[in-house]
Design a protein around this motif. Structure first.
Motif, short mmCIF file in Angstrom:
data_model
loop_
_atom_site.label_atom_id
_atom_site.label_comp_id
_atom_site.label_asym_id
_atom_site.label_seq_id
_atom_site.Cartn_x
_atom_site.Cartn_y
_atom_site.Cartn_z
N VAL A 50 0.86 -1.19 0.00
CA VAL A 50 0.00 0.00 0.00
C VAL A 50 0.89 1.23 0.00
O VAL A 50 1.68 1.44 0.93
CB VAL A 50 -0.92 -0.01 1.24
N PRO A 51 0.81 2.07 -1.03
CA PRO A 51 1.76 3.18 -1.16
C PRO A 51 1.35 4.46 -0.43
O PRO A 51 2.15 5.38 -0.31
CB PRO A 51 1.78 3.43 -2.66
N TRP A 52 0.11 4.51 0.07
CA TRP A 52 -0.39 5.79 0.61
C TRP A 52 -1.65 5.55 1.42
O TRP A 52 -2.49 4.73 1.04
CB TRP A 52 -0.71 6.73 -0.56
N ALA A 53 -1.76 6.23 2.52
CA ALA A 53 -3.02 6.29 3.28
C ALA A 53 -3.25 7.76 3.63
O ALA A 53 -2.30 8.54 3.74
CB ALA A 53 -2.95 5.44 4.53
N GLU A 54 -4.48 8.14 3.80
CA GLU A 54 -4.80 9.53 4.07
C GLU A 54 -4.10 10.02 5.35
O GLU A 54 -4.21 9.37 6.40
CB GLU A 54 -6.30 9.71 4.23
N PRO A 55 -3.39 11.15 5.28
CA PRO A 55 -2.69 11.66 6.46
C PRO A 55 -3.62 11.88 7.65
O PRO A 55 -3.19 11.74 8.81
CB PRO A 55 -2.09 12.98 5.97
N PHE A 108 4.57 11.97 7.00
CA PHE A 108 3.54 12.37 7.96
C PHE A 108 3.26 11.29 9.01
O PHE A 108 2.84 11.60 10.11
CB PHE A 108 2.25 12.77 7.25
N GLU A 109 3.49 10.02 8.68
CA GLU A 109 3.27 8.98 9.68
C GLU A 109 4.23 9.12 10.85
O GLU A 109 3.91 8.74 11.98
CB GLU A 109 3.47 7.58 9.07
N GLN A 127 -3.88 11.16 12.75
CA GLN A 127 -4.02 12.22 13.74
C GLN A 127 -4.49 11.71 15.09
O GLN A 127 -4.36 12.41 16.09
CB GLN A 127 -4.98 13.29 13.22
N ASP A 128 -5.03 10.50 15.14
CA ASP A 128 -5.45 9.95 16.43
C ASP A 128 -5.40 8.43 16.37
O ASP A 128 -5.29 7.83 15.29
CB ASP A 128 -6.84 10.45 16.84
N ARG A 129 -5.50 7.81 17.53
CA ARG A 129 -5.37 6.36 17.62
C ARG A 129 -6.51 5.65 16.88
O ARG A 129 -6.31 4.58 16.30
CB ARG A 129 -5.33 5.92 19.09
N ALA A 130 -7.69 6.22 16.90
CA ALA A 130 -8.82 5.59 16.23
C ALA A 130 -8.58 5.49 14.73
O ALA A 130 -8.89 4.47 14.11
CB ALA A 130 -10.11 6.37 16.52
#
Length: 252
Positions: A94-99, A136-137, A103-106
């Protein structure tokens, strides 16, 4: 080609996005030219459009694609696995997930759940699922810990990691610590020996620019596939050729 050089190029791959313009109308010729550089492995970024033709062109060039970037979060997994089987891909990354997910654990937990579900189904088909990071991760923090570390802790251990070494360092990581610590899970690294772009964000972690031989040695020591990705304006070939030679020598 010497045996040492052959072993080095066997551990080396290239992300085909580096040559995305050339691949549009001249994919077969581009793959042949990559093979002419001594490469045996490539990493496609699109296996869904025409997997049978891609497989034919890879075979004709004498290349294999053990890994590929596949947008599993957007594409049906059955279609992705079918294409991977046709092309000969073993690991779908997977090359990308939404930043915003980081922003939170959920949000991280929801991503981990989807990756874990995909990896279970892929394992049944003899394939693996992986995740490729950006900066960003690492720069996002959850309870004082990087969101990437939170994600890794929540992932099924069968989910492999492809560490983009430059972006990890920009986001705040110490790649020289991460590689040995997570050696059993990092199966591929993304590298290049180019100067950062002027508009790249500042590096928050331990810099890797100028230290690529050290990074490559660590990757070699843990048995990770070294994948070159070079994104430049204009003609990509001079940078591709230089980086291929640089990392083949670093792996020797």
């Amino acid at each position: 080609m010497t045996d040492t050089h052959q072993r080095a190029t066997d551990a080396l791959s290239i992300q085909l996005y580096s040559l995305r313009a050339e691949l549009g109308e001249h994919r077969a010729q581009t793959l042949e030219r990559l093979a002419g550089l001594g490469l045996a492995r490539v990493e496609p970024y699109d296996i869904l459009s025409d997997p049978a033709q891609l497989a034919h062109e890879l075979t004709s060039a004498g290349l294999v694609a053990p890994t590929a970037h596949v947008k599993l979060l957007d594409a049906p997994l059955d279609d992705a696995m079918s294409a991977a089987r046709t092309v000969g891909v073993e690991t779908l990354i997977v090359p990308w997930a939404e930043p915003a997910l980081f922003q939170d654990r959920a949000g991280v937990a929801s991503l981990a759940e989807r990756l874990n579900a995909a990896t279970g189904r892929a394992a049944d088909a003899g394939m693996r699922v992986g995740y490729h990071n950006h900066e960003f991760e690492f720069s996002a923090r959850i309870d004082g810990t990087s969101a990437w570390e939170v994600l890794v802790d929540l992932l099924d251990e069968r989910v492999v990691l492809q560490l983009d070494t430059y972006w990890a360092s920009v986001g705040g990581a110490d790649v020289f610590e991460l590689l040995p610590r997570l050696s059993s899970r990092i199966t591929a690294v993304h590298v290049n020996d180019e100067k950062p772009e002027a508009d790249d964000p500042p590096t928050l972690g331990v810099p890797v620019v100028g230290r690529m031989p050290e990074v490559t040695a660590l990757a070699r020591d843990i048995g990770a596939l070294v994948v070159v990705e070079v994104v430049v304006d204009g003609d990509s070939w001079p940078a591709i050729e230089r980086n291929t030679q640089f990392f083949a020598e670093a792996l020797s």
